[in-house]
Scaffold this motif. Structure first.
Motif, PDB file in Angstrom:
ATOM      1  N   TRP A 177      -7.442   3.944  31.158  1.00  0.00           N
ATOM      2  CA  TRP A 177      -8.091   2.798  30.526  1.00  0.00           C
ATOM      3  C   TRP A 177      -8.861   3.192  29.278  1.00  0.00           C
TER       4      TRP A 177
ATOM      5  N   PRO B 178     -11.906   1.971  24.806  1.00  0.00           N
ATOM      6  CA  PRO B 178     -10.860   1.582  25.753  1.00  0.00           C
ATOM      7  C   PRO B 178      -9.503   1.462  25.066  1.00  0.00           C
TER       8      PRO B 178
ATOM      9  N   TRP C 294      -6.543  -3.225  28.541  1.00  0.00           N
ATOM     10  CA  TRP C 294      -7.381  -4.404  28.752  1.00  0.00           C
ATOM     11  C   TRP C 294      -8.371  -4.177  29.900  1.00  0.00           C
ATOM     12  N   GLN C 295      -8.001  -3.363  30.882  1.00  0.00           N
ATOM     13  CA  GLN C 295      -8.906  -3.093  31.992  1.00  0.00           C
ATOM     14  C   GLN C 295     -10.152  -2.353  31.509  1.00  0.00           C
TER      15      GLN C 295
ATOM     16  N   TRP D  26     -11.445  -2.567  28.470  1.00  0.00           N
ATOM     17  CA  TRP D  26     -12.273  -3.539  27.750  1.00  0.00           C
ATOM     18  C   TRP D  26     -13.015  -4.434  28.735  1.00  0.00           C
ATOM     19  N   ALA D  27     -12.363  -4.829  29.811  1.00  0.00           N
ATOM     20  CA  ALA D  27     -13.017  -5.675  30.820  1.00  0.00           C
ATOM     21  C   ALA D  27     -14.187  -4.940  31.470  1.00  0.00           C
ATOM     22  N   VAL D  28     -13.997  -3.659  31.775  1.00  0.00           N
ATOM     23  CA  VAL D  28     -15.080  -2.862  32.369  1.00  0.00           C
ATOM     24  C   VAL D  28     -16.237  -2.724  31.386  1.00  0.00           C
TER      25      VAL D  28
ATOM     26  N   ILE E 155     -17.061  -4.688  28.752  1.00  0.00           N
ATOM     27  CA  ILE E 155     -17.741  -5.971  28.554  1.00  0.00           C
ATOM     28  C   ILE E 155     -18.536  -6.354  29.798  1.00  0.00           C
ATOM     29  N   GLY E 156     -17.971  -6.121  30.980  1.00  0.00           N
ATOM     30  CA  GLY E 156     -18.707  -6.391  32.220  1.00  0.00           C
ATOM     31  C   GLY E 156     -19.966  -5.548  32.328  1.00  0.00           C
TER      32      GLY E 156
END
Length: 81
Positions: free
Chosen positions: A7, A20, A23-24, A26-28, A30-31
């Motif tokens: 990732w 990143p 997309w995983q 980026w999700a981590v 941003i989260g």
């Protein structure tokens, strides 16, 4: 292709993760940023609670980054991998 998820890109110099690459990742990221921002609401109640939550979030984020970085975390001197 390995079974291990990738990732994050590895840093070119030093140790750790770069930006990143999936997309995983980026999700981590941003989260993580949203969770840290939301944790600031705890400052009004207890600084200890705030620092405990932030410390836990940082440790979890670093663990995820270390396990999902392409090539793993190791010292790099700038040579292309």
């Amino acid at each position: 292709m390995s079974d291990k998820p990738e990732w994050f890109a590895a840093k070119r110099y030093g140790i750790g993760s770069s930006l990143p690459i999936a997309w995983q990742g980026w999700a981590v990221l941003i989260g993580f940023m949203v969770a840290i921002t939301a944790a600031t609401a705890l400052i009004a109640y207890s600084r200890l609670a705030y620092f405990s939550v932030v410390g836990t979030l940082v440790a979890l984020f670093l663990l995820i980054c270390a396990r999902t970085t392409r090539g793993g975390w190791r010292w790099r001197w700038g040579d292309p991998d």
